[in-house]
Design an enzyme around this catalytic site. Structure first.
Site, PDB file in Angstrom:
ATOM      1  N   GLU A 121       0.824  -1.209   0.000  1.00  0.00           N
ATOM      2  CA  GLU A 121       0.000   0.000   0.000  1.00  0.00           C
ATOM      3  C   GLU A 121       0.858   1.259   0.000  1.00  0.00           C
ATOM      4  O   GLU A 121       0.526   2.255  -0.658  1.00  0.00           O
ATOM      5  CB  GLU A 121      -0.941   0.009   1.214  1.00  0.00           C
ATOM      6  N   ASP A 266      -4.575  -9.673  -8.193  1.00  0.00           N
ATOM      7  CA  ASP A 266      -4.937  -8.903  -9.377  1.00  0.00           C
ATOM      8  C   ASP A 266      -3.798  -8.132 -10.028  1.00  0.00           C
ATOM      9  O   ASP A 266      -3.489  -8.298 -11.209  1.00  0.00           O
ATOM     10  CB  ASP A 266      -6.102  -7.956  -9.063  1.00  0.00           C
ATOM     11  N   GLU A 374     -19.418  -5.161  -4.278  1.00  0.00           N
ATOM     12  CA  GLU A 374     -18.057  -5.586  -3.960  1.00  0.00           C
ATOM     13  C   GLU A 374     -17.777  -7.004  -4.470  1.00  0.00           C
ATOM     14  O   GLU A 374     -16.716  -7.268  -5.030  1.00  0.00           O
ATOM     15  CB  GLU A 374     -17.831  -5.499  -2.447  1.00  0.00           C
ATOM     16  N   GLU A 418     -12.531   0.340 -10.390  1.00  0.00           N
ATOM     17  CA  GLU A 418     -12.135  -0.590 -11.446  1.00  0.00           C
ATOM     18  C   GLU A 418     -13.086  -0.620 -12.646  1.00  0.00           C
ATOM     19  O   GLU A 418     -12.639  -0.813 -13.783  1.00  0.00           O
ATOM     20  CB  GLU A 418     -11.979  -1.999 -10.864  1.00  0.00           C
TER      21      GLU A 418
END
Length: 521
Positions: A121, A266, A374, A418
């Site tokens: 992160e 991902d 989600e 996304e």
């Protein structure tokens, strides 16, 4: 658990691209784009509202709680929203905000935090944001900044942060520990790391090496990546190019063969093709591994729901057994396949990407709020309907599934980008204004449902007309991603815009921070 024959899980695979081994990025004619200033300006207004609330009630902390007008230090207290907002403020030419953030950046104390530091992160938000700002200001943009900033201070801060993070790689294998502590910098003692959290460092750290001339940053992340490019043992690669999730820090070996294009794995796949765009000469092997993953996805993972067989989703895998579930997080894959298709000149990838965009669009228009959930699931149309891994929806969602082609297993929306991200890539690839319209509709729905108090908040239930209530949290990636994609899909062309003809001057990290390609343009 019963094994699954995957032969029926997809249409035919795309051809293996044997001739690409020595090819440079493919060039094709760029589509025509339509500028919609009114829409772009409305997105800029939402950015300003979000920033004003953050600046008044939360700055220099990490995140705004817009309902209670308070703050959270969820990213180590270094001002995550400010750093994440900078590249968006730059591309919007919002000079007031740019100047506020540029004044703040040299004051950040990256040596000090009382909370656990995530290598992943921190890399994608802080390091990526700093390197991107340096690239944009020094290469593409400086007019409007009140006083010529000390851009070297931005790079100095990026280097200072990376120097503190380097301890993560001090392991027997070189696979980093994602959990760190500072004061002084030290590892958290993890025994495994994840596919995404190991494989989504290479772009930012390689760029830092290229900017500073210090090769160590790139070498650390490239050594860690080597275990992902050559996975061992065999269980870690159940399908060619498609990997498991957990890697042992001791020796770099995979512990499982469970994965997806969703959370936890991902952005490893995302960065494979993006590293090739960043530098085709140095990262040809990354391209080859992306091709392997893309071909296996087409061959094994493509799935169509029983009630809406015209829709296309990608299944996740548990070894060689498929599960028909996906996430908002995974909906970046449409854009990634489109980018790969454009880069390699392979229409099969672009076509799958556009089909995945259509599928993720359906998850938006199917809900009461017009925002996608989600997590969602479906029943595969080609497997036996009584298969253990292909069960029907719960009774209370049967009617919803009949109409929508999916059912909701987690209805939260946490300001994720996304789906709009993939609309952006679809538009830049085709010039088809329907993708602008889809992005505009999504933005309007989010603006209507998530705007509250001093900013925007995540919501609890996308299938409740009012969103089911607020979580009182404005994510920093709302600035970096949702607002940037929503703006740029309507804005004028610019050096950082994705180019369909592969004259890209920038490649975007997973936090949507544009990073200058190695060769420049």
């Amino acid at each position: 658990m019963r094994g699954l024959s995957v032969a029926g899980a997809s249409a035919a695979a795309s051809p293996l691209l044997l001739g690409l081994a020595a090819a440079a990025p493919h060039k094709q004619r760029a589509p025509q784009y339509v500028v919609n200033k009114q829409r772009a300006d409305e997105v800029k207004e939402a950015f300003q509202v979000s920033w004003d609330g953050y600046y008044k009630y939360a700055f220099p902390h990490d995140s705004l709680r817009p309902v209670s007008n308070t703050f959270a230090d969820d990213r180590n207290g270094w001002g995550a929203s400010a750093v994440d907002a900078l590249s968006t403020a730059l591309v919007m030419e919002n000079w007031d905000v740019v100047n506020q953030i540029l004044e703040y950046i040299p004051t950040i104390n990256f040596d000090n935090t009382t909370t656990e530091v995530s290598l992943f992160e921190t890399t994608i938000r802080y390091l990526g944001g700093l390197v991107s700002a340096y690239d944009i200001i020094t290469n593409s943009l400086s007019l409007g900044i009140q006083k010529q900033p000390d851009v070297e201070a931005i790079l100095t801060q990026a280097k200072r942060l990376a120097d503190n993070l380097k301890v993560a790689f001090d392991t027997p294998s070189g696979v980093p520990d994602n959990s760190l502590y500072f004061n002084p910098p030290r590892k958290g003692g993890s025994t495994t790391n994840g596919l995404a959290t190991t494989g989504t460092l290479i772009l930012e750290w390689t760029r830092l090496s290229d900017l500073t001339g210090d090769s160590e940053y790139a070498e650390l992340t490239q050594k860690a990546e080597s275990y992902l490019l050559h996975p061992e043992p065999a269980l870690g690669e159940p399908f060619p190019g498609l990997l498991g999730t957990n890697i042992r820090i001791e020796d770099g070996k995979f512990e499982d063969g469970n994965g997806s294009w969703g959370g936890g794995t991902d952005s490893f796949y995302e960065y494979l093709i993006k590293m090739y765009i960043y530098d085709p000469e140095r990262f040809a092997e990354y391209r080859d591994r992306w091709i392997a993953a893309a071909d296996s996805s087409i061959k094994y993972l493509v799935s169509h729901p029983t009630t809406r067989p015209e829709l296309t989703f990608l299944a996740l895998w548990r070894g060689k057994e498929l599960r028909f579930s996906s996430q908002h997080l995974a909906c970046f894959h449409g854009g990634n396949f489109i980018l790969g298709g454009l880069t390699l000149g392979e229409q099969a990838y672009t076509d799958l990407g556009l089909a995945l965009v259509e599928g993720c669009h359906a998850t938006y228009v199917g809900t009461a709020t017009g925002i996608g959930p989600e997590v969602f699931a479906w029943q595969d149309s080609q497997l036996p309907l009584n298969a253990s891994n292909n069960q029907p929806p719960p009774e209370d969602q049967t009617a919803f599934y009949e109409k929508s082609g999916f059912w909701i297993t987690n209805g939260h929306y946490v300001l994720r980008p996304e789906v709009i991200e993939s609309y952006y890539y679809a538009y830049r690839a085709t010039g088809d204004t329907k993708y602008q319209d889809w992005a505009w509709d999504a933005f309007q729905r989010i603006n209507k449902t998530c705007r509250v108090g001093s900013g925007f908040s995540s919501i609890k239930d996308v299938n409740a007309p009012d969103g089911g209530g607020f979580d009182d949290f404005q994510e920093s990636f709302w600035f970096a991603e949702v607002l940037k994609y929503s703006y740029l899909i309507h804005a004028e062309d610019a050096p950082w815009q994705v180019k369909a003809d592969n004259t890209n001057e920038y490649v975007w990290n997973t936090e949507a921070h544009p990073i200058r390609v190695a060769g420049g343009k």
